[in-house]
Enzyme design. Structure first.
Site, PDB file in Angstrom:
ATOM      1  N   LYS A   1       0.839  -1.197   0.000  1.00  0.00           N
ATOM      2  CA  LYS A   1       0.000   0.000   0.000  1.00  0.00           C
ATOM      3  C   LYS A   1       0.878   1.252   0.000  1.00  0.00           C
ATOM      4  O   LYS A   1       0.604   2.211  -0.717  1.00  0.00           O
ATOM      5  CB  LYS A   1      -0.945  -0.025   1.220  1.00  0.00           C
TER       6      LYS A   1
ATOM      7  N   GLN B   1      -5.003  -1.711   9.253  1.00  0.00           N
ATOM      8  CA  GLN B   1      -4.827  -3.030   8.645  1.00  0.00           C
ATOM      9  C   GLN B   1      -5.431  -4.119   9.542  1.00  0.00           C
ATOM     10  O   GLN B   1      -5.112  -4.204  10.724  1.00  0.00           O
ATOM     11  CB  GLN B   1      -3.319  -3.285   8.417  1.00  0.00           C
TER      12      GLN B   1
ATOM     13  N   ASP C   1     -11.355   2.326   3.222  1.00  0.00           N
ATOM     14  CA  ASP C   1     -11.627   0.891   3.046  1.00  0.00           C
ATOM     15  C   ASP C   1     -13.120   0.660   2.786  1.00  0.00           C
ATOM     16  O   ASP C   1     -13.505  -0.406   2.321  1.00  0.00           O
ATOM     17  CB  ASP C   1     -11.223   0.113   4.315  1.00  0.00           C
TER      18      ASP C   1
END
Ligand code: NAP
Length: 284
Positions: free
Chosen positions: A53, A97, A120
């Site tokens: 990422k 995460q 997200d």
């Protein structure tokens, strides 16, 4: 003859567009688009995802802020970090995460991410907006699938779409995105009866199951578009999808391979969501 949907090529082209958007944002607002990535603990797979990422940010001119907390950090410490990122004007997107180490409350932590920074797309509010077909940040993997369909010029409106899998991060948002694009959608899961029959009626079949080579040729309609979200291991430990690719491909008009199909789009859509979040925050 089927056409292979090349996720790597779509991803590279889209990253080019994102880089242009990020450069324009810098010019107009005198600051870079910013993504904060929070990694708690030392799960090796999570470390790889976070590295990729950050690499994606570097490639597209997005500024990344990486925060690492030890596995034994307290819920309060993690919450304090997310709260400080929530109020940081230079941070357009916050990504925590997952999975989190045992003992931490993921739902509570994610609820502290403001909806406009939830890149997200996992928050209840973003999911609610998606269901109501209102502007939102949609979950990256299914959003990536929609992008690929669009870029391939595959018509979705009015077509029969079947999604196998109903997880909150893939199956459900996938079904909502297809519905919002005017497909007639059926969602299947482990309790579905007549799965084979339902799948074989699909013009667009999306497999998000987590079972290697589960979708066999007799479940696929002649000429169907088959999208394989699965990332599984076969009996030899080799990466494969939820679709029995070798036996299914000749029945399809389009099919995604694994690897190299849906996978490469996921991080790209995170970058896309971050740019979108920055642009929306800038006009507020
Ligand atoms: P998940 O949370 O385990 O959900 C799997 C879904 O499949 C569930 O809804 C389950 O039904 C359904 N299912 C399981 N066995 C079934 C069966 N025999 N018949 C019909 N449905 C069945 O998995 P996920 O997180 O959605 O991930 C799905 C796959 O996508 C995995 O292989 C994962 O690695 C992959 N993935 C890939 C990406 C990417 O970037 N490419 C991103 C995320 C996930 P129930 O609800 O009834 O249990």
């Amino acid at each position: 003859m089927y056409k292979l949907i090349d996720g790597k090529a779509h991803s590279a082209a889209l990253r080019g567009d994102i880089a242009e958007g990020a450069a324009l944002f810098l010019k107009q607002h005198s600051r870079q688009v910013g993504l904060a990535v929070v990694l708690i603990g030392d799960d090796p797979a999570s470390q790889v995802y976070v590295r990729n990422k950050i690499k994606g940010c570097e490639q597209t001119g997005i500024k990344s802020f990486a925060y690492y907390l030890p596995a034994d950090c307290t819920q309060a410490q993690a919450e304090e970090l997310v709260r400080s990122l929530a109020s940081d004007d230079g941070v357009d997107g916050i990504l925590v995460q997952l999975p989190l180490p045992k003992g931490l409350d993921a739902a509570k932590l994610l609820s502290l991410i403001p909806v406009e920074k939830d890149v997200d797309g996992f928050s209840q509010e973003n999911i609610g907006r998606l269901c109501m077909n209102e502007p939102c940040l949609a979950a990256c993997t299914p959003n990536g699938v929609m992008r690929m369909l669009e870029r391939e010029g595959i018509e979705v409106r009015g077509r029969r779409a079947v999604v196998v899998g109903r997880s909150n991060i893939v199956g459900k948002p996938m079904a909502m995105l297809l519905l919002n694009a005017d497909a007639t959608v059926t969602v299947c899961h482990s309790k579905t009866q007549n799965l084979k029959k339902i799948c074989s009626e699909a013009d667009i079949l999306v497999a998000a199951i987590g079972r290697p080579k589960f979708i066999s040729a007799d479940m696929v309609k002649e000429g169907a578009v088959v999208i394989d979200v699965g990332m599984d291991r076969d009996e030899n430990g080799k990466l494969c999808g939820d679709v029995d690719f070798d036996n299914v491909k000749d029945k399809c008009s389009y099919i995604t391979p694994v690897p190299g199909g849906v996978g490469p789009m996921t991080i790209t859509m995170l970058l896309y969501n971050t740019l979108t979040a920055a642009e929306r925050r800038a006009v507020k």
